[in-house]
Motif scaffolding. Structure first.
Motif, short mmCIF file in Angstrom:
data_model
loop_
_atom_site.label_atom_id
_atom_site.label_comp_id
_atom_site.label_asym_id
_atom_site.label_seq_id
_atom_site.Cartn_x
_atom_site.Cartn_y
_atom_site.Cartn_z
N GLU A 193 0.76 -1.14 0.12
CA GLU A 193 0.02 0.15 -0.02
C GLU A 193 0.93 1.20 -0.10
OE1 GLU A 193 -3.06 2.64 2.88
OE2 GLU A 193 -2.28 0.66 3.60
N PHE A 194 1.86 1.44 1.05
CA PHE A 194 2.66 2.30 1.00
C PHE A 194 3.58 2.70 -0.15
CE2 PHE A 194 2.11 2.02 5.64
CZ PHE A 194 1.13 2.78 5.85
N HIS A 195 3.94 1.53 -0.88
CA HIS A 195 4.91 1.68 -1.92
C HIS A 195 4.26 2.36 -3.08
CE1 HIS A 195 7.94 0.58 -4.84
NE2 HIS A 195 6.98 -0.03 -5.61
N GLN A 196 2.97 2.41 -3.29
CA GLN A 196 2.24 2.93 -4.18
C GLN A 196 1.30 4.21 -3.82
OE1 GLN A 196 -1.47 2.28 -5.30
NE2 GLN A 196 -1.22 2.32 -3.05
N SER A 197 1.37 4.69 -2.90
CA SER A 197 0.32 5.40 -2.06
C SER A 197 1.29 6.98 -1.83
CB SER A 197 -0.35 5.04 -0.88
OG SER A 197 -1.01 5.98 -0.37
N GLU A 198 0.42 7.97 -2.26
CA GLU A 198 1.07 9.32 -1.67
C GLU A 198 0.69 9.64 -0.38
OE1 GLU A 198 0.53 12.53 -4.34
OE2 GLU A 198 0.55 11.18 -6.14
N PHE A 199 -0.31 9.04 0.36
CA PHE A 199 -0.55 9.18 1.99
C PHE A 199 0.36 8.54 2.59
CE2 PHE A 199 -4.65 10.12 0.05
CZ PHE A 199 -5.11 11.05 0.87
N THR A 237 -2.85 -13.36 -2.29
CA THR A 237 -3.12 -12.14 -2.79
C THR A 237 -2.12 -11.22 -2.28
OG1 THR A 237 -4.63 -11.68 -1.12
CG2 THR A 237 -5.46 -12.38 -3.18
N LYS A 238 -1.77 -10.02 -3.34
CA LYS A 238 -0.62 -9.26 -2.93
C LYS A 238 -1.17 -8.26 -2.02
CE LYS A 238 2.85 -6.27 -5.28
NZ LYS A 238 3.48 -5.81 -6.62
N PHE A 239 -2.57 -7.72 -1.91
CA PHE A 239 -3.10 -6.69 -1.43
C PHE A 239 -4.12 -7.16 -0.33
CE2 PHE A 239 -1.83 -5.15 -5.86
CZ PHE A 239 -0.88 -4.32 -5.19
N VAL A 240 -4.33 -6.33 0.74
CA VAL A 240 -5.33 -6.48 1.55
C VAL A 240 -6.25 -5.34 1.45
CG1 VAL A 240 -6.02 -6.52 4.21
CG2 VAL A 240 -3.94 -7.70 3.35
N LYS A 241 -7.52 -5.53 1.09
CA LYS A 241 -8.57 -4.52 0.67
C LYS A 241 -9.15 -3.80 1.93
CE LYS A 241 -12.24 -3.22 -2.42
NZ LYS A 241 -13.04 -3.59 -3.36
N ASN A 286 -6.40 8.59 -6.89
CA ASN A 286 -5.17 8.40 -7.50
C ASN A 286 -4.02 8.30 -6.39
OD1 ASN A 286 -5.83 9.51 -10.51
ND2 ASN A 286 -5.00 7.34 -10.09
N GLN A 287 -4.06 9.17 -5.64
CA GLN A 287 -3.04 9.39 -4.24
C GLN A 287 -3.20 8.11 -3.66
OE1 GLN A 287 -4.26 13.33 -3.25
NE2 GLN A 287 -2.14 14.08 -3.51
N MET A 288 -4.40 7.68 -3.31
CA MET A 288 -4.56 6.43 -2.58
C MET A 288 -4.22 5.07 -3.19
SD MET A 288 -7.79 7.05 -0.19
CE MET A 288 -8.47 8.46 0.31
N GLU A 289 -4.44 4.90 -4.43
CA GLU A 289 -4.34 3.80 -5.25
C GLU A 289 -3.82 4.10 -6.48
OE1 GLU A 289 -6.37 -0.38 -6.65
OE2 GLU A 289 -7.34 0.66 -4.52
N GLY A 342 -9.37 -0.61 -7.27
CA GLY A 342 -10.06 -1.51 -6.13
C GLY A 342 -9.47 -2.48 -5.26
N LYS A 343 -8.28 -2.57 -5.76
CA LYS A 343 -7.50 -3.87 -4.94
C LYS A 343 -7.09 -3.38 -3.42
CE LYS A 343 -4.96 -5.58 -8.91
NZ LYS A 343 -3.74 -5.55 -9.50
N ILE A 344 -6.97 -2.02 -3.07
CA ILE A 344 -6.56 -1.49 -1.66
C ILE A 344 -7.76 -0.60 -1.23
CG2 ILE A 344 -5.13 -0.19 -0.57
CD1 ILE A 344 -2.95 -0.67 -2.66
N ILE A 345 -8.39 0.34 -2.14
CA ILE A 345 -9.53 1.03 -1.49
C ILE A 345 -10.91 0.67 -1.89
CG2 ILE A 345 -7.89 3.03 -1.24
CD1 ILE A 345 -9.03 4.24 -3.85
N PRO A 346 -11.94 1.22 -1.49
CA PRO A 346 -13.32 0.78 -1.95
C PRO A 346 -13.65 1.56 -3.01
CG PRO A 346 -13.37 1.94 0.08
CD PRO A 346 -12.27 1.81 -0.06
#
Length: 203
Positions: A1-7, A116-120, A133-136, A141-145
């Motif tokens: 999640e953090f690898h691809q997120s701007e948060f 799976t690689k992500f936990v949603k 886009n900043q979240m995912e 929809g792999k990480i955020i709803p």
């Protein structure tokens, strides 16, 4: 999640209220009494452009769903209360003033036992393509709803998207609900009022 997120996590276990880094919400009841709210926020994430979201780790079943409609019945208020408190009393501390959302992060062991690689996460997020886009990064929809429709700027899971104006209405409703609860408590009404939701009773 953090690898691809701007948060980025700014605080974990942030104390709100008495003795905390952020003042708690102070509700003035009809009879002139004050009701103060205290608590701890699991995680506060922010972006460089002033957005903030609240993340709550859940080991129980609550992490399985989040329905904004439950707020009307006084349910699911905790994270929205925390977000409201941060924006009202902690904007200088966190250097953010735009509500980006509230998210449950499933922390059950079995959530990490699959391939799976992500936990949603689930919850509600700001209906703004830049924020999503900043979240995912690809909004799949792999990480955020929220999941973007292919070749379009529209989304699936619209029930998870909330406009900035809607967040303002939610916060106003929370203020009214807190006052109502405070009035009730201070009048001596502490009767149990279980709410039937499907086949479950919730306090």
């Amino acid at each position: 999640e953090f690898h691809q997120s701007e948060f980025r996590p700014m605080y974990c276990e942030l104390k709100v209220g008495l003795g905390g880094e952020v003042d708690g919400i102070n509700v003035l009841t009809d009879n002139g009494k004050n009701v103060f709210l205290n608590g701890y926020i699991d995680r506060v994430d922010t972006t460089k452009d002033g957005k903030v979201r609240v993340v709550d780790y859940k080991t129980g079943s609550k992490g399985d769903s989040f329905k904004l409609s439950e707020l009307l019945n006084g349910q699911n208020m905790q994270m929205l209360l925390y977000l409201y408190t941060l924006l009202k009393n902690g904007s200088e501390l966190i250097k953010a003033e735009i509500p980006a959302g509230v998210l449950y992060f499933p922390a059950k062991r079995q959530a990490f036992e699959s391939e799976t690689k992500f936990v949603k996460m689930n919850g509600i997020v700001l209906d703004d393509i830049e924020t999503l886009n900043q979240m995912e990064a690809d909004i799949n929809g792999k990480i955020i709803p929220a999941r973007k429709r292919q070749g379009s700027d529209s989304f699936y899971s619209k029930e998870s998207l909330v406009s900035n104006e809607a967040f303002s209405l939610i916060f106003r409703y929370i203020e009214l609900l807190l006052k109502k609860i405070g009035n009730s408590l201070l009048s001596g009404d502490i009767s149990p009022m279980p709410l039937k939701m499907g086949d479950k009773l919730k306090c």
